[in-house]
Scaffold this motif. Structure first.
Motif: not given
Ligand code: HEC
Length: 212
Positions: A21, A26-27, A30, A40-43
């Motif tokens: 990403n 990041e938002e 998120m 936590e990031l949903d990568n």
């Protein structure tokens, strides 16, 4: 989006392999939860990793079919048996090529030449413990008719080859003497039985054997 056009081929490749990403966005990924301020990031899973995972699955199918359907070669038990069979063949070939090491004939030798050789071996390796006349010292008296491990050519040859009881001091001479030398020294030793040693050690052992 403008900077996308300026990406080099390598950067494009890295991007396609990682699907990372973009920083600063990041938002978008998120996740809702929040643990004491830790978010936590949903990568997505990086494609290079997913590809590796899929390859291991493909290999496992190949491996599985080899082990269970090509069992002739890859089943552990068969692999083991094949190797043992091959080793057995090699042992046989080695025995054929080195007959002197695997002599099974342990008949008593009586000719002068063999006994002279046996005497030489005895004088070199055995006198320290059994004395030149066989009367005994650290080792037992070899001239009497009492034996700890057994008398007679076969038993004596076995003792000389394999050694005495553990810890007693009589080693397995097969490590340093050839089968022929062991046969010669055993035969010589039998000529000492019944003779009178200068300083004989008291008889030891429960087995009675004499030449007569
Ligand atoms: C380091 C000392 C030592 C040397 C060297 C040695 N022996 Fe012994 N030998 C012993 C001892 C100790 C025993 C008794 C073994 C036991 O009690 O199990 C013995 C036992 C034997 C016996 C069996 C006697 C019996 O009563 O059954 C024979 C045969 C024998 N030795 C032959 C040999 C020959 C042949 C050599 C040389 C190649 C040799 N020994 C070298 C210490 C020695």
């Amino acid at each position: 989006m403008n900077d996308k056009k300026q990406q080099s081929g390598w950067e494009k490749f890295i991007q396609s392999m990682t699907k990372a990403n973009e920083l600063g966005k990041e938002e978008d990924i998120m996740m809702d939860h929040d643990y004491d301020g830790i978010k936590e990031l949903d990568n997505v899973l990086p494609p290079w990793w997913t590809a590796g995972f899929i390859i291991t699955i493909i290999i496992s199918v190949f491996y599985y079919t080899q082990v269970f359907f090509n069992s002739e070669h890859y089943l552990q038990e068969n692999e083991y048996n094949n190797e043992v069979a091959q080793a057995q063949e090699e042992i046989e070939a080695y025995k054929l090529a080195n007959p002197e090491l695997f002599k099974t004939d342990v008949s008593l030798l009586t000719d002068d030449a063999s006994l002279a050789e046996g005497k030489k071996v005895f004088g070199t390796y055995c006198v320290a413990c059994h004395m030149a006349d066989g009367g005994g010292g650290i080792g037992p008296n070899l001239t009497d008719d009492k034996w700890i491990l057994g008398g007679g050519m076969e038993k004596i040859y076995h003792t000389v080859s394999e050694g005495g009881r553990p810890g007693k001091g009589m080693v397995a001479w097969k490590a340093s003497l050839s089968a022929e030398q062991r046969q010669q020294v055993s035969s010589y030793l039998i000529t000492l039985q019944g003779t009178t040693a200068a300083n004989p050690k008291a008889p030891e052992g429960d087995i009675t054997w004499s030449k007569q």
